[in-house]
Design an enzyme around this catalytic site. Structure first.
Site: not given
Ligand code: 5RP
Length: 290
Positions: A204
């Protein structure tokens, strides 16, 4: 007999001439060397029909407490679950608000240990047996390349991947970005590749200029975080460009649960990710549904 693409064709007339009966052409990259349990769980997260996922992220409370839109997890999240392919959450929120008969792939927040009030990323990992007990489809671990806790966070990822391969559960490397880091393809490319090389089955990261280079240099599927709340059309544009430059989906939180119409928004995101809608078409869908 296997043909050049590895598709087994059964020539027996009972099955029809040339009907493919087995294939090793997976719908995602990086699966060839993995075990059945990992492939099965990856197929629960990423729809086999599109190779993509809409992962609804609501793990924010583990570092931020009751974030806007998540003050009441039961009210903010429960109505959205049915529209997501997978849920990224902590074990605390999973046990308290996600019905076990939702039948959703769970990407479990697996590293934890600090808050926004102190130094982020000084984390440990939770007991892998609890992830097994929760039937997690993936273990999400933060890595902070270039940050104060770089070594600790990469060791956490290595530990998670070791457990993951032992129990057949994919690991998702979550690339943190320190305030001193450039949010560019060079940085995200490095962090994503480091995560994959250390055992992550999914990465991610964030969309950036030159995102296709980040995707191409990463041997496993990449999903993008949504980041801070944007106007809905811009958030859908972000999904559209990321998918068109090779993302295997979105891991989106604030742009869904902080939207003025979260249920409409997640359906529009899903249509852009899975059905090839443009951002404008997705936005029209959002307006119709809200
Ligand atoms: C927080 C995260 C979130 O799950 C990730 O960033 C996705 O959320 P957003 O779309 O609000 O950024 O890892 O620690």
């Amino acid at each position: 007999m296997a043909d050049m693409d590895g598709i087994l064709e059964n020539k027996d007339k009972d099955y029809g001439i040339g009907t493919p009966v087995a294939t090793n052409n997976y719908h995602l990259k990086g699966l060839e060397g993995t075990d059945w349990g990992i492939r099965d769980r990856m197929s629960r997260i990423f729809r086999p029909s599109t190779g993509k996922t809409v992962m609804l992220a609501f793990d924010h409370g583990y570092i931020m407490g009751p974030t806007s839109g998540l003050e009441r997890l039961d009210l903010g999240i429960a109505p959205l679950i049915k529209y997501a392919d997978s849920l990224m959450c902590t074990r605390g929120s999973l046990r308290s608000v996600v019905p076990a008969n939702s039948n959703k792939a769970i990407c479990l927040r697996y590293s934890a240990g600090s808050t926004i009030l102190t130094e982020l990323n000084n984390e440990c990992v939770i007991d892998p047996i609890d992830a097994v007990r929760l039937n997690a489809s993936a273990l999400a671990v933060m890595i902070s390349a270039g940050g104060t806790y770089e070594a600790l966070t990469i060791k956490n990822l290595v530990k998670a991947a070791d457990y993951g391969y032992k129990y057949g559960i994919p690991t998702m490397g979550v690339t943190a970005v320190g305030t001193q880091m450039a949010r560019d393809s060079k940085y995200f490319g490095l962090a994503s590749r480091v995560a994959a090389e250390n055992g992550a089955n999914i990465v991610k990261t964030y969309y950036c200029d030159g995102f296709a280079k980040v995707v191409n240099a990463c041997p496993v599927p990449i999903v993008i975080a949504g980041g801070k709340k944007l106007p809905e059309l811009e958030a859908l544009e972000l999904c559209y460009v990321a998918i068109n430059e090779g993302a295997a989906g979105v891991d989106m939180g604030r742009n869904v649960f902080q939207s003025e119409a979260p249920e409409a928004m997640i359906q529009a995101v899903s249509a852009v990710v899975h059905e090839g809608l443009s951002a404008k078409q997705g936005y029209e869908m959002f307006l119709d549904l809200k």
